[in-house]
Scaffold this active site. Structure first.
Site, PDB file in Angstrom:
ATOM      1  N   HIS A 122       0.981  -1.301   0.111  1.00 43.56           N
ATOM      2  CA  HIS A 122       0.183  -0.069   0.065  1.00 43.56           C
ATOM      3  C   HIS A 122       0.938   1.253   0.063  1.00 43.56           C
ATOM      4  CE1 HIS A 122      -4.086  -1.691   1.825  1.00 43.56           C
ATOM      5  NE2 HIS A 122      -3.504  -2.457   1.175  1.00 43.56           N
ATOM      6  N   ARG A 147      -0.389  -0.832  -4.591  1.00 43.70           N
ATOM      7  CA  ARG A 147      -1.991  -0.205  -4.490  1.00 43.70           C
ATOM      8  C   ARG A 147      -1.663   1.297  -4.186  1.00 43.70           C
ATOM      9  NH1 ARG A 147      -7.055  -0.856  -0.117  1.00 43.70           N
ATOM     10  NH2 ARG A 147      -5.928   0.953   0.782  1.00 43.70           N
ATOM     11  N   TYR A 159     -10.454   7.554   2.394  1.00 42.42           N
ATOM     12  CA  TYR A 159     -10.154   5.969   2.579  1.00 42.42           C
ATOM     13  C   TYR A 159      -8.834   5.676   2.342  1.00 42.42           C
ATOM     14  CZ  TYR A 159      -9.384   1.356   1.926  1.00 42.42           C
ATOM     15  OH  TYR A 159      -8.570   0.332   1.898  1.00 42.42           O
ATOM     16  N   ASP A 211      -8.177   1.210  -4.661  1.00 47.34           N
ATOM     17  CA  ASP A 211      -9.338   0.797  -4.121  1.00 47.34           C
ATOM     18  C   ASP A 211     -10.374   1.944  -4.079  1.00 47.34           C
ATOM     19  OD1 ASP A 211     -11.057  -0.431  -2.279  1.00 47.34           O
ATOM     20  OD2 ASP A 211      -9.858  -0.936  -0.878  1.00 47.34           O
ATOM     21  N   HIS A 213     -13.464   1.613  -2.743  1.00 48.97           N
ATOM     22  CA  HIS A 213     -13.839   1.304  -1.448  1.00 48.97           C
ATOM     23  C   HIS A 213     -15.475   1.517  -1.511  1.00 48.97           C
ATOM     24  CE1 HIS A 213     -13.561   0.667   3.085  1.00 48.97           C
ATOM     25  NE2 HIS A 213     -12.635  -0.174   2.394  1.00 48.97           N
ATOM     26  N   GLU A 237     -10.705  -1.874  -7.555  1.00 48.78           N
ATOM     27  CA  GLU A 237     -11.275  -2.691  -6.571  1.00 48.78           C
ATOM     28  C   GLU A 237     -12.576  -1.997  -5.890  1.00 48.78           C
ATOM     29  OE1 GLU A 237      -8.571  -3.593  -3.399  1.00 48.78           O
ATOM     30  OE2 GLU A 237      -9.947  -3.577  -1.918  1.00 48.78           O
ATOM     31  N   GLU A 263     -13.913  -8.389  -0.661  1.00 49.68           N
ATOM     32  CA  GLU A 263     -13.452  -8.418   0.711  1.00 49.68           C
ATOM     33  C   GLU A 263     -14.473  -8.656   1.560  1.00 49.68           C
ATOM     34  OE1 GLU A 263     -10.984  -4.817   0.410  1.00 49.68           O
ATOM     35  OE2 GLU A 263     -12.372  -4.022   2.157  1.00 49.68           O
ATOM     36  N   ARG A 284     -11.860 -11.378  -4.127  1.00 46.46           N
ATOM     37  CA  ARG A 284     -11.140 -11.115  -2.891  1.00 46.46           C
ATOM     38  C   ARG A 284     -11.598 -11.543  -1.698  1.00 46.46           C
ATOM     39  NH1 ARG A 284      -7.580  -7.605  -2.350  1.00 46.46           N
ATOM     40  NH2 ARG A 284      -8.783  -6.347  -0.585  1.00 46.46           N
ATOM     41  N   GLU A 340      -2.809  -9.037  -1.068  1.00 51.31           N
ATOM     42  CA  GLU A 340      -2.709  -8.317  -0.457  1.00 51.31           C
ATOM     43  C   GLU A 340      -1.753  -8.279   0.674  1.00 51.31           C
ATOM     44  OE1 GLU A 340      -6.361  -6.420   0.982  1.00 51.31           O
ATOM     45  OE2 GLU A 340      -5.254  -4.316   1.266  1.00 51.31           O
ATOM     46  N   TRP A 403     -19.194   3.488   3.196  1.00 49.89           N
ATOM     47  CA  TRP A 403     -17.744   3.609   3.639  1.00 49.89           C
ATOM     48  C   TRP A 403     -16.759   2.543   3.131  1.00 49.89           C
ATOM     49  CZ3 TRP A 403     -14.018   0.974   6.135  1.00 49.89           C
ATOM     50  CH2 TRP A 403     -12.862   1.707   6.503  1.00 49.89           C
TER      51      TRP A 403
HETATM   52  O1  KDG Z   1      -7.690  -3.713   2.272  1.00 58.58           O
HETATM   53  C1  KDG Z   1      -8.273  -3.238   1.855  1.00 58.58           C
HETATM   54  O2  KDG Z   1      -8.538  -3.439   0.397  1.00 58.58           O
HETATM   55  C2  KDG Z   1      -9.420  -2.552   2.518  1.00 58.58           C
HETATM   56  O3  KDG Z   1     -10.189  -2.284   1.843  1.00 58.58           O
HETATM   57  C3  KDG Z   1      -9.298  -2.674   4.053  1.00 58.58           C
HETATM   58  C4  KDG Z   1     -10.522  -2.546   4.874  1.00 58.58           C
HETATM   59  O4  KDG Z   1     -11.000  -1.155   4.669  1.00 58.58           O
HETATM   60  C5  KDG Z   1     -10.561  -3.067   5.997  1.00 58.58           C
HETATM   61  O5  KDG Z   1      -9.787  -4.233   6.286  1.00 58.58           O
HETATM   62  C6  KDG Z   1     -12.078  -2.833   6.806  1.00 58.58           C
HETATM   63  O6  KDG Z   1     -11.750  -3.569   8.042  1.00 58.58           O
HETATM   64 MG    MG Z   2     -10.340  -2.900  -0.124  1.00 57.66          MG
END
Ligand code: KDG
Ligand code: MG
Length: 403
Positions: A122, A147, A159, A211, A213, A237, A263, A284, A340, A403
């Site tokens: 990251h 990322r 985020y 990402d 999110h 993502e 995720e 994921r 990841e 979120w």
């Molecule tokens: O690692 C990622 O891609 C995430 O989006 C992390 C998340 O926000 C996180 O795991 C939430 O608990």
């Molecule tokens: Mg994510």
């Protein structure tokens, strides 16, 4: 052989983790990760009150039967709390089975499909320039995939971007949920410039990921996917929330940017239409949140039929027990994509001794029988649970957003 004893361990060496330990009447034990960020104690209660009492006396070698006993037997199927609890049992039982066989877990799954597992790290920065510095640091450390997340002018906190440049990002940063403000138009106008800057400085070989999110509508995600095509992302993502799987069909019609999602998935049913319609490229779903090795293996096998590859979630809020198990899975699974990796704190690594190692942008699996991760229970006691919540997000007019 019988399960004699099982218990949960909650520890917070920098952040909260929930671990299930299962001990057999012959002394062999296994551990599983049950961490559900921001909802940890719900899984602990589920395990302590409803699962552990029903496990005592069962044969730990009957992993498949125990999985169905817990899944069908609950009557109330799926959901992150149930599936994280089942996952912890499943991971601990695979750990036991592999120890009994005297084999590292990847051997039991079917052996190596690759020698090493590519990871992405990251890079975050409060603006594009500071993000580029973080990308450079990752490249220097050997990462082949990064990322990238940068602050957006006019949005106070966003985020995936650490509060201070150079520090790791921790989303569960407050006792009760912090409130963030989001503007889709400011984000969409800014983010393509980030990818242009990364390609300009680092060239074509570095894999770049991003990402979103869950923050866009399908047509907004389609616009973003189309606009970033020249920068050849490895993946985009969570561009929309995925309860409505058909949304990905719309995005797919508009763009060749590869799409990743999953995720927050906890079952094959969350991903079935996405995979069968080839609306995504990477799945994921993680071992901890999607029912463990037994269930995620089914998801991966379905995905393999449709050219969808794995890209397991691997944030710091999954413990080294999940990461270690994932590296065994990644080493075996034929349709592997990427893993990841957000490094844990040194305190976390001390509480969870493990045998996997990072080398030249990849993980190398260990050879210890089992999944290769243990827990130091005495040390764990020094880090008591501390409630921590994920934030919520509002649009500029106050509307509660994703979120
Ligand atoms: O690692 C990622 O891609 C995430 O989006 C992390 C998340 O926000 C996180 O795991 C939430 O608990
Ligand atoms: Mg994510």
């Amino acid at each position: 052989m019988k399960i004699e004893h099982a218990y949960t361990i909650v520890t917070s060496p920098g952040r909260n983790f929930v671990t299930l330990k299962i001990v057999t009447d012959q002394g062999t034990y296994g551990i599983g990760d049950a961490t559900l960020n921001g909802r940890e104690m719900a899984v602990v209660a589920y395990l302590d009150e409803h699962v552990i009492p029903a496990l005592i006396g069962r044969d730990p070698q009957r992993i498949e039967d125990i999985w169905h006993y817990l899944y069908r037997g609950a009557y109330w199927r799926r959901g992150p709390v149930t599936m994280s609890a089942i996952a912890a049992v499943d991971m601990a039982l695979w750990d036991i089975k592999a120890k009994l066989a005297g084999m590292p877990l990847y051997q039991l799954l079917g052996g190596k499909s690759r020698d090493r597992v590519m990871v992405y790290g990251h890079a975050t920065g409060r603006d594009i320039d500071s993000c580029l510095e973080e990308v450079a640091r990752h490249v220097d450390e050997g990462y082949k995939a990064v990322r990238v997340q940068a602050g957006v002018p006019g949005i106070a906190s966003i985020y995936g971007v650490a509060k201070k440049d150079g520090e790791p990002y921790e989303p569960a940063d407050a006792d009760l949920p912090a409130e963030h403000v989001w503007s889709t138009s400011k984000y969409l106008n800014h983010v393509p410039k980030l990818f242009a800057a990364v390609r300009e400085r680092f060239g074509d070989d570095l894999h770049i990921l991003h990402d979103v999110h869950h923050r866009l509508t399908p047509i907004e995600a389609a616009r973003l996917g189309k606009e970033v095509e020249p920068y050849h992302l490895f993946w985009l993502e969570d561009c929309v929330p995925a309860e409505n799987q058909e949304a990905f069909g719309l995005i797919r019609q508009h763009t060749t940017t590869p799409l990743a999602v999953g995720e927050v998935f906890n079952s094959i049913h969350d991903a079935k239409a996405l995979i069968e319609n080839q609306w995504i490229d990477y799945i994921r779903a993680t071992l901890t949140h999607a029912g463990g090795i037994t269930h995620v293996r089914r998801i991966a096998d379905l995905a393999g039929l449709y050219h969808v590859r794995t890209g397991f979630h691997g944030p710091t809020d999954l413990s080294p027990v999940c990461l270690g198990s994932a590296i065994h899975f990644d080493t075996w699974v034929p349709n592997f994509g990427i893993q990841e990796y957000m490094p844990h704190t040194s305190a976390t690594d001390e509480v969870f001794p493990h045998d996997y190692r990072f080398e030249d942008g990849h993980f190398i699996v260990g050879e210890t029988p089992g999944h290769g991760v243990d827990i130091d229970e005495e040390l764990a006691k020094q880090y008591p649970y501390k409630r921590a919540s994920l934030p919520v997000n509002r649009l500029e007019d106050g509307t509660l957003w994703h979120w």
